[in-house]
Design a protein around this motif. Structure first.
Motif, PDB file in Angstrom:
ATOM      1  N   GLY A 114      -9.785  10.305   1.541  1.00 49.54           N
ATOM      2  CA  GLY A 114     -10.073  11.097   2.725  1.00 49.54           C
ATOM      3  C   GLY A 114     -11.550  11.369   2.924  1.00 49.54           C
ATOM      4  N   GLU A 115     -12.326  11.285   1.852  1.00 50.61           N
ATOM      5  CA  GLU A 115     -13.772  11.463   1.964  1.00 50.61           C
ATOM      6  C   GLU A 115     -14.404  10.355   2.796  1.00 50.61           C
ATOM      7  OE1 GLU A 115     -15.887  11.978  -1.704  1.00 50.61           O
ATOM      8  OE2 GLU A 115     -14.292  13.202  -2.554  1.00 50.61           O
ATOM      9  N   PHE A 116     -13.728   9.208   2.917  1.00 48.22           N
ATOM     10  CA  PHE A 116     -14.295   8.037   3.586  1.00 48.22           C
ATOM     11  C   PHE A 116     -13.707   7.772   4.959  1.00 48.22           C
ATOM     12  CE2 PHE A 116     -14.788   7.411  -0.948  1.00 48.22           C
ATOM     13  CZ  PHE A 116     -16.148   7.221  -1.015  1.00 48.22           C
ATOM     14  N   GLY A 117     -12.685   8.503   5.341  1.00 43.84           N
ATOM     15  CA  GLY A 117     -12.096   8.287   6.655  1.00 43.84           C
ATOM     16  C   GLY A 117     -10.624   8.638   6.660  1.00 43.84           C
ATOM     17  N   ARG A 171      -3.502   2.432   2.800  1.00 45.63           N
ATOM     18  CA  ARG A 171      -3.758   1.826   4.110  1.00 45.63           C
ATOM     19  C   ARG A 171      -4.695   2.748   4.870  1.00 45.63           C
ATOM     20  NH1 ARG A 171      -2.006  -2.182   7.173  1.00 45.63           N
ATOM     21  NH2 ARG A 171      -0.213  -2.567   5.835  1.00 45.63           N
ATOM     22  N   ALA A 172      -5.764   2.159   5.365  1.00 44.69           N
ATOM     23  CA  ALA A 172      -6.776   2.907   6.095  1.00 44.69           C
ATOM     24  C   ALA A 172      -6.535   2.820   7.587  1.00 44.69           C
ATOM     25  CB  ALA A 172      -8.158   2.342   5.778  1.00 44.69           C
ATOM     26  N   ALA A 173      -6.442   3.953   8.245  1.00 52.25           N
ATOM     27  CA  ALA A 173      -6.474   3.953   9.705  1.00 52.25           C
ATOM     28  C   ALA A 173      -7.903   3.625  10.121  1.00 52.25           C
ATOM     29  CB  ALA A 173      -6.049   5.300  10.256  1.00 52.25           C
ATOM     30  N   SER A 174      -8.846   4.206   9.418  1.00 51.29           N
ATOM     31  CA  SER A 174     -10.263   3.882   9.609  1.00 51.29           C
ATOM     32  C   SER A 174     -11.043   4.389   8.401  1.00 51.29           C
ATOM     33  CB  SER A 174     -10.807   4.519  10.885  1.00 51.29           C
ATOM     34  OG  SER A 174     -10.759   5.922  10.801  1.00 51.29           O
ATOM     35  N   PHE A 175     -11.665   3.475   7.712  1.00 51.24           N
ATOM     36  CA  PHE A 175     -12.594   3.790   6.628  1.00 51.24           C
ATOM     37  C   PHE A 175     -13.913   3.179   7.044  1.00 51.24           C
ATOM     38  CE2 PHE A 175      -9.531   3.742   2.758  1.00 51.24           C
ATOM     39  CZ  PHE A 175      -9.463   5.097   2.751  1.00 51.24           C
ATOM     40  N   ALA A 176     -14.820   3.960   7.499  1.00 47.86           N
ATOM     41  CA  ALA A 176     -16.097   3.387   7.914  1.00 47.86           C
ATOM     42  C   ALA A 176     -17.211   4.391   7.702  1.00 47.86           C
ATOM     43  CB  ALA A 176     -16.038   2.948   9.367  1.00 47.86           C
ATOM     44  N   ARG A 177     -17.340   4.852   6.508  1.00 46.69           N
ATOM     45  CA  ARG A 177     -18.378   5.837   6.206  1.00 46.69           C
ATOM     46  C   ARG A 177     -19.253   5.278   5.100  1.00 46.69           C
ATOM     47  NH1 ARG A 177     -17.046  11.788   4.034  1.00 46.69           N
ATOM     48  NH2 ARG A 177     -19.097  12.239   3.250  1.00 46.69           N
ATOM     49  N   LYS A 214      -3.581   6.297   6.256  1.00 46.71           N
ATOM     50  CA  LYS A 214      -2.203   6.384   6.726  1.00 46.71           C
ATOM     51  C   LYS A 214      -1.249   6.662   5.575  1.00 46.71           C
ATOM     52  CE  LYS A 214      -2.631   3.617  10.841  1.00 46.71           C
ATOM     53  NZ  LYS A 214      -2.126   2.458  11.571  1.00 46.71           N
ATOM     54  N   PHE A 215      -1.462   6.021   4.427  1.00 48.47           N
ATOM     55  CA  PHE A 215      -0.595   6.273   3.283  1.00 48.47           C
ATOM     56  C   PHE A 215      -1.272   5.864   1.991  1.00 48.47           C
ATOM     57  CE2 PHE A 215       0.496   1.820   4.005  1.00 48.47           C
ATOM     58  CZ  PHE A 215       0.563   1.319   2.717  1.00 48.47           C
ATOM     59  N   VAL A 216      -0.768   6.412   0.893  1.00 49.81           N
ATOM     60  CA  VAL A 216      -1.165   6.020  -0.456  1.00 49.81           C
ATOM     61  C   VAL A 216       0.116   5.679  -1.206  1.00 49.81           C
ATOM     62  CG1 VAL A 216      -2.181   6.787  -2.641  1.00 49.81           C
ATOM     63  CG2 VAL A 216      -3.207   7.502  -0.475  1.00 49.81           C
ATOM     64  N   GLU A 217       0.196   4.459  -1.723  1.00 51.67           N
ATOM     65  CA  GLU A 217       1.341   4.035  -2.530  1.00 51.67           C
ATOM     66  C   GLU A 217       0.912   4.069  -3.995  1.00 51.67           C
ATOM     67  OE1 GLU A 217       3.746  -0.032  -3.360  1.00 51.67           O
ATOM     68  OE2 GLU A 217       3.360   0.457  -1.266  1.00 51.67           O
ATOM     69  N   ASN A 225      -6.829  -0.483   9.654  1.00 51.97           N
ATOM     70  CA  ASN A 225      -5.520  -0.826   9.098  1.00 51.97           C
ATOM     71  C   ASN A 225      -5.580  -1.696   7.843  1.00 51.97           C
ATOM     72  OD1 ASN A 225      -3.873   0.632  10.948  1.00 51.97           O
ATOM     73  ND2 ASN A 225      -4.376  -0.907  12.472  1.00 51.97           N
ATOM     74  N   ALA A 226      -6.719  -1.764   7.200  1.00 52.60           N
ATOM     75  CA  ALA A 226      -6.847  -2.533   5.962  1.00 52.60           C
ATOM     76  C   ALA A 226      -6.065  -1.854   4.846  1.00 52.60           C
ATOM     77  CB  ALA A 226      -8.313  -2.640   5.557  1.00 52.60           C
ATOM     78  N   VAL A 227      -5.570  -2.655   3.896  1.00 52.12           N
ATOM     79  CA  VAL A 227      -4.923  -2.116   2.707  1.00 52.12           C
ATOM     80  C   VAL A 227      -5.892  -2.279   1.550  1.00 52.12           C
ATOM     81  CG1 VAL A 227      -3.002  -2.337   1.096  1.00 52.12           C
ATOM     82  CG2 VAL A 227      -2.604  -2.636   3.541  1.00 52.12           C
TER      83      VAL A 227
END
Length: 69
Positions: free
Chosen positions: A30-33, A50-56, A36-39, A8-10
């Motif tokens: 999307g390549e990284f995880g 906002r990342a639901a999960s970025f851990a790649r 949730k949204f792009v503003e 959930n990090a921005v």
């Protein structure tokens, strides 16, 4: 380079070109995880995501080009 972002990090992305679209950003993030949204408004120099999960992990390249070059 390894990228680890908390759930959930921005993320703030700066230095975007005038030709970058929200779809370009969505595809690039999307390549990284899961995101949730792009503003972002076209032509602006920065965007938030906002990342639901970025851990790649990403190796060998520090800069990532977004949009048509």
């Amino acid at each position: 380079v390894e990228l680890t972002v908390l759930e959930n990090a921005v993320l703030l992305v700066e230095g975007l070109g005038a030709d970058v679209t929200r779809e370009d950003l969505t595809a690039a993030f999307g390549e990284f995880g899961e995101i949730k949204f792009v503003e972002y408004s076209r032509g602006e120099p920065a965007a938030f995501s906002r990342a639901a999960s970025f851990a790649r992990a990403r190796e060998g390249k520090e800069d990532h080009e977004i949009g048509s070059q």
